[in-house]
Design a protein around this motif. Structure first.
Motif, PDB file in Angstrom:
ATOM      1  N   LEU A 113      -0.280   5.716 -16.249  1.00 16.23           N
ATOM      2  CA  LEU A 113       0.624   5.014 -17.160  1.00 16.23           C
ATOM      3  C   LEU A 113       1.564   6.002 -17.835  1.00 16.23           C
ATOM      4  O   LEU A 113       2.780   5.765 -17.936  1.00 16.23           O
ATOM      5  CB  LEU A 113      -0.182   4.244 -18.197  1.00 16.23           C
ATOM      6  N   TYR A 114       1.035   7.126 -18.294  1.00 19.65           N
ATOM      7  CA  TYR A 114       1.870   8.129 -18.951  1.00 19.65           C
ATOM      8  C   TYR A 114       2.930   8.657 -17.979  1.00 19.65           C
ATOM      9  O   TYR A 114       4.080   8.897 -18.369  1.00 19.65           O
ATOM     10  CB  TYR A 114       1.021   9.297 -19.457  1.00 19.65           C
ATOM     11  N   ARG A 115       2.544   8.865 -16.735  1.00 16.29           N
ATOM     12  CA  ARG A 115       3.503   9.372 -15.746  1.00 16.29           C
ATOM     13  C   ARG A 115       4.616   8.362 -15.473  1.00 16.29           C
ATOM     14  O   ARG A 115       5.779   8.739 -15.268  1.00 16.29           O
ATOM     15  CB  ARG A 115       2.779   9.751 -14.450  1.00 16.29           C
ATOM     16  N   LEU A 116       4.273   7.077 -15.463  1.00 16.81           N
ATOM     17  CA  LEU A 116       5.311   6.056 -15.307  1.00 16.81           C
ATOM     18  C   LEU A 116       6.268   6.081 -16.492  1.00 16.81           C
ATOM     19  O   LEU A 116       7.494   5.984 -16.321  1.00 16.81           O
ATOM     20  CB  LEU A 116       4.665   4.670 -15.182  1.00 16.81           C
ATOM     21  N   LEU A 117       5.724   6.210 -17.689  1.00 18.50           N
ATOM     22  CA  LEU A 117       6.565   6.236 -18.880  1.00 18.50           C
ATOM     23  C   LEU A 117       7.470   7.462 -18.914  1.00 18.50           C
ATOM     24  O   LEU A 117       8.599   7.405 -19.417  1.00 18.50           O
ATOM     25  CB  LEU A 117       5.691   6.188 -20.136  1.00 18.50           C
ATOM     26  N   ASP A 118       6.984   8.570 -18.394  1.00 17.54           N
ATOM     27  CA  ASP A 118       7.735   9.832 -18.442  1.00 17.54           C
ATOM     28  C   ASP A 118       8.583  10.072 -17.202  1.00 17.54           C
ATOM     29  O   ASP A 118       9.237  11.120 -17.098  1.00 17.54           O
ATOM     30  CB  ASP A 118       6.763  11.008 -18.616  1.00 17.54           C
ATOM     31  N   ALA A 119       8.614   9.133 -16.264  1.00 19.76           N
ATOM     32  CA  ALA A 119       9.315   9.337 -14.996  1.00 19.76           C
ATOM     33  C   ALA A 119      10.822   9.468 -15.218  1.00 19.76           C
ATOM     34  O   ALA A 119      11.415   8.701 -15.988  1.00 19.76           O
ATOM     35  CB  ALA A 119       9.032   8.180 -14.045  1.00 19.76           C
ATOM     36  N   PRO A 120      11.447  10.435 -14.549  1.00 18.05           N
ATOM     37  CA  PRO A 120      12.908  10.536 -14.629  1.00 18.05           C
ATOM     38  C   PRO A 120      13.564   9.267 -14.075  1.00 18.05           C
ATOM     39  O   PRO A 120      13.071   8.666 -13.129  1.00 18.05           O
ATOM     40  CB  PRO A 120      13.227  11.745 -13.735  1.00 18.05           C
ATOM     41  N   HIS A 121      14.635   8.861 -14.680  1.00 19.32           N
ATOM     42  CA  HIS A 121      15.409   7.692 -14.226  1.00 19.32           C
ATOM     43  C   HIS A 121      14.554   6.420 -14.187  1.00 19.32           C
ATOM     44  O   HIS A 121      14.820   5.506 -13.400  1.00 19.32           O
ATOM     45  CB  HIS A 121      16.013   7.954 -12.830  1.00 19.32           C
ATOM     46  N   ILE A 176       0.835  -1.197   0.000  1.00 14.07           N
ATOM     47  CA  ILE A 176       0.000   0.000   0.000  1.00 14.07           C
ATOM     48  C   ILE A 176       0.875   1.255   0.000  1.00 14.07           C
ATOM     49  O   ILE A 176       1.730   1.424   0.878  1.00 14.07           O
ATOM     50  CB  ILE A 176      -0.943   0.007   1.218  1.00 14.07           C
ATOM     51  N   LEU A 177       0.650   2.100  -0.986  1.00 13.22           N
ATOM     52  CA  LEU A 177       1.273   3.418  -1.034  1.00 13.22           C
ATOM     53  C   LEU A 177       0.230   4.458  -0.654  1.00 13.22           C
ATOM     54  O   LEU A 177      -0.950   4.304  -0.966  1.00 13.22           O
ATOM     55  CB  LEU A 177       1.815   3.719  -2.430  1.00 13.22           C
ATOM     56  N   PRO A 178       0.637   5.563  -0.012  1.00 11.15           N
ATOM     57  CA  PRO A 178      -0.352   6.565   0.398  1.00 11.15           C
ATOM     58  C   PRO A 178      -1.045   7.235  -0.762  1.00 11.15           C
ATOM     59  O   PRO A 178      -2.190   7.672  -0.645  1.00 11.15           O
ATOM     60  CB  PRO A 178       0.471   7.568   1.223  1.00 11.15           C
ATOM     61  N   SER A 179      -0.368   7.336  -1.903  1.00  9.40           N
ATOM     62  CA  SER A 179      -0.956   7.948  -3.090  1.00  9.40           C
ATOM     63  C   SER A 179      -0.098   7.568  -4.284  1.00  9.40           C
ATOM     64  O   SER A 179       0.965   6.946  -4.128  1.00  9.40           O
ATOM     65  CB  SER A 179      -1.033   9.475  -2.946  1.00  9.40           C
ATOM     66  N   PHE A 180      -0.544   7.962  -5.469  1.00  8.38           N
ATOM     67  CA  PHE A 180       0.229   7.635  -6.661  1.00  8.38           C
ATOM     68  C   PHE A 180       1.317   8.679  -6.887  1.00  8.38           C
ATOM     69  O   PHE A 180       1.048   9.865  -7.033  1.00  8.38           O
ATOM     70  CB  PHE A 180      -0.670   7.556  -7.889  1.00  8.38           C
ATOM     71  N   GLU A 199       4.841   8.541  -9.370  1.00  5.17           N
ATOM     72  CA  GLU A 199       5.477   7.646 -10.323  1.00  5.17           C
ATOM     73  C   GLU A 199       6.821   7.098  -9.832  1.00  5.17           C
ATOM     74  O   GLU A 199       7.112   5.902 -10.020  1.00  5.17           O
ATOM     75  CB  GLU A 199       5.649   8.320 -11.686  1.00  5.17           C
ATOM     76  N   THR A 200       7.617   7.942  -9.185  1.00  3.80           N
ATOM     77  CA  THR A 200       8.902   7.466  -8.684  1.00  3.80           C
ATOM     78  C   THR A 200       8.709   6.472  -7.545  1.00  3.80           C
ATOM     79  O   THR A 200       9.384   5.432  -7.481  1.00  3.80           O
ATOM     80  CB  THR A 200       9.767   8.643  -8.218  1.00  3.80           C
ATOM     81  N   ALA A 201       7.770   6.772  -6.640  1.00  2.00           N
ATOM     82  CA  ALA A 201       7.491   5.859  -5.536  1.00  2.00           C
ATOM     83  C   ALA A 201       6.943   4.524  -6.040  1.00  2.00           C
ATOM     84  O   ALA A 201       7.263   3.461  -5.488  1.00  2.00           O
ATOM     85  CB  ALA A 201       6.506   6.499  -4.561  1.00  2.00           C
ATOM     86  N   VAL A 202       6.131   4.573  -7.088  1.00  2.79           N
ATOM     87  CA  VAL A 202       5.582   3.337  -7.652  1.00  2.79           C
ATOM     88  C   VAL A 202       6.699   2.483  -8.241  1.00  2.79           C
ATOM     89  O   VAL A 202       6.785   1.274  -7.989  1.00  2.79           O
ATOM     90  CB  VAL A 202       4.508   3.660  -8.712  1.00  2.79           C
ATOM     91  N   LEU A 203       7.575   3.094  -9.032  1.00  2.00           N
ATOM     92  CA  LEU A 203       8.672   2.336  -9.632  1.00  2.00           C
ATOM     93  C   LEU A 203       9.582   1.760  -8.553  1.00  2.00           C
ATOM     94  O   LEU A 203      10.027   0.605  -8.645  1.00  2.00           O
ATOM     95  CB  LEU A 203       9.458   3.242 -10.576  1.00  2.00           C
ATOM     96  N   ALA A 204       9.845   2.545  -7.515  1.00  2.00           N
ATOM     97  CA  ALA A 204      10.691   2.061  -6.417  1.00  2.00           C
ATOM     98  C   ALA A 204      10.027   0.900  -5.681  1.00  2.00           C
ATOM     99  O   ALA A 204      10.694  -0.064  -5.279  1.00  2.00           O
ATOM    100  CB  ALA A 204      10.994   3.207  -5.454  1.00  2.00           C
ATOM    101  N   ALA A 205       8.700   0.986  -5.494  1.00  2.00           N
ATOM    102  CA  ALA A 205       7.980  -0.087  -4.794  1.00  2.00           C
ATOM    103  C   ALA A 205       7.973  -1.370  -5.624  1.00  2.00           C
ATOM    104  O   ALA A 205       8.095  -2.472  -5.077  1.00  2.00           O
ATOM    105  CB  ALA A 205       6.557   0.360  -4.488  1.00  2.00           C
TER     106      ALA A 205
END
Length: 520
Positions: A264-272, A236-240, A242-248
């Motif tokens: 989905l777009y935010r995940l694709l555009d996430a730095p690193h 469970i993450l507190p909110s969406f 993109e960096t926290a999702v990729l790290a999780a």
């Protein structure tokens, strides 16, 4: 499926969903059930400890007079205690009302009053908000914070009165309100259990680790219940973010995740983005709104053959159709556009028909009203027989309110909402068809199409678009680009470019807001 009163705790009510979770806890007590992070460090609860927490919270609810005739609202951002509290509500046979903590006080108070809530369970950080809400809802029986739910009042009140008609009620899910005042989508205990069982049949895989980053007040909450009942783990993450999702995904070896197109777009555009290991994913499930085909292809290239689509709505969650990961590919490459525009094929738990206004089935390729039948669909709209009747069809089918067509292979493509139909110059135009073409043009990030009154055409087709980062979209050039693809009737008479399209917290574009702004 009536409430089961034969439990190990004696002659007490337990709902079918809670019983499934109780039995799962007994079968795998030491398996991880819930995970989250506190001060940067991972924390987890086994199934045994989770069920102990559920029983304590259930006793706290009983101690406050809550039982099968009552309704309990849960107001909180994403938090593992929300999952425990929700299961506890179902354990005592009460009805669960998830409330989005980002809504205004007026909206939340209106929902609690509209649906007659008996108790509000609230996150400690929302204590002041809850006090204000309680002052506006005279019929609310009490407020209790998540941390205090397991405590039993010294002066235990008698069972709270309720309507006998609500005895089988398990949940009320407010509609998104994209077209006006929310309705309450009611599920009985039997139908809520059917959602859990459908997930086990259609989606669950042993050892699953589901990442709950989307709001638990929406479909994510139903998925969490289903994953737990199926024996998986929920992170469970507190909110969406993109960096926290990729790290999780990397840290917890997440196997499945649900996202809206914007997420989905935010995940694709996430730095690193490429610095995180996402190879554990087996199902990156997207849906809730049209997704740009270019971004689907990009996601296939970035994350691999793990993309899954599907079609559901509050009234028929998740399982109307499923667009499997392997169906996104043909001979190892991304499937043709006509396939990628679809939302997949009916699942093992659903039946789908495409019918004309008279209710007769239409041939493949011809758009019509989408009907669905399945045990996982709603019981009806809470205390709204007229609205329920408007969605009720013969032989147990429900109208989805959507327009679409099935192709020769059984893939469903959505064309638009029945209420979104634009009649311009005597011709029918479905917004989704126009949106797909406009959104596919270079530089266009997203698009919303609707009709506005017009003296010449009756209604004029209007498109509002947002541009990709760094891109410049010229409305005139965009109209000229899409006209050969759409023809004169469907080509928008007007195109506007905005920074962002308005959305609700579930990621759906609020066309109502766009229309109202342009009619003001």
């Amino acid at each position: 499926m009536p409430l089961d009163t034969t439990t190990t705790a004696g002659d007490r009510v337990i709902s079918p969903v809670a019983r499934r979770i109780r039995d799962r806890a007994a079968a795998q007590p030491d398996a991880v059930c819930l995970r989250w992070e506190f001060d940067g460090e991972p924390v987890e609860l086994t199934y045994r400890r989770t069920w102990v927490g559920v029983e304590a919270a259930a006793e706290g609810l009983r101690g406050r007079g809550i039982g099968p005739l009552n309704k309990v609202a849960v107001l909180s951002p994403n938090d593992p205690r929300v999952v425990v509290a929700t299961i506890a509500v179902l354990t005592v046979g009460a009805a669960w009302l998830p409330v989005n903590s980002r809504e205004s006080v007026d909206t939340i108070a209106g929902l609690l009053e509209q649906f007659g809530c008996d108790l509000l369970v609230v996150h400690p950080d929302l204590r002041a908000v809850a006090t204000e809400i309680a002052a506006r809802v005279p019929g609310l029986g009490g407020v209790v914070e998540l941390d205090q739910l397991s405590s039993v009042p010294a002066d235990r009140p008698a069972a709270r009165a309720g309507d006998e008609a609500d005895r089988e009620l398990a949940a009320i899910f407010p509609t998104g309100g994209t077209t006006g005042r929310p309705k309450g989508v009611a599920f009985t205990h039997e139908r809520l259990a059917a959602i859990v069982d459908a997930y086990a049949q259609v989606q669950a895989v042993p050892g699953d680790v589901y990442l709950a980053a989307a709001p638990l007040t929406h479909v994510g909450g139903r998925i969490c219940l289903s994953v737990v009942a199926s024996g998986g783990a929920v992170v469970i993450l507190p909110s969406f973010d993109e960096t926290a999702v990729l790290a999780a995904i990397d840290r917890h070896r997440v196997t499945t995740l649900t996202v809206t197109p914007t997420m989905l777009y935010r995940l694709l555009d996430a730095p690193h983005r490429d610095s995180y290991d996402t190879s554990s994913l087996r199902a990156l499930v997207y849906g809730g709104a049209p997704t740009a085909l270019s971004r689907i292809r990009e996601a296939l290239a970035v994350f691999g053959p793990v993309l899954e689509g599907g079609y559901g709505q509050t009234e028929s969650p998740m399982f109307i159709t499923r667009f499997r990961a392997d169906e996104h590919l043909v001979d190892g490459a991304a499937a043709p556009d006509v396939r990628l525009r679809s939302v997949g094929r009916p699942t093992a738990v659903s039946e789908v028909r495409i019918v004309d206004p008279e209710g007769d089935d239409l041939p493949a390729g011809e758009p019509g009203r989408i009907l669905v039948r399945g045990a996982f669909t709603m019981a009806g709209y809470y205390r709204d027989p007229a609205a329920t009747a408007s969605r009720t069809e013969a032989d147990g089918f429900r109208s989805t309110g959507d327009i679409g067509f099935l192709d020769a292979d059984g893939f469903l493509t959505l064309v638009g909402r029945e209420t979104d139909l634009i009649i311009t110059g005597g011709f029918n135009v479905y917004p989704a068809e126009v949106e797909t073409v406009v959104a596919a043009q270079p530089g266009v990030r997203e698009c919303a199409v609707f009709g506005l009154p017009d003296q010449t055409w009756g209604e004029a087709v209007v498109a509002v678009v947002s541009a990709e980062e760094g891109a410049v979209v010229d409305p005139g050039a965009l109209r000229r680009a899409v006209r050969p693809l759409l023809g004169g009737v469907k080509t928008p008479k007007r195109i506007e470019v905005v920074d962002e399209l308005p959305r609700n917290d579930n990621g759906k574009i609020l066309k109502r807001v766009l229309v109202e702004e342009r009619q003001a």
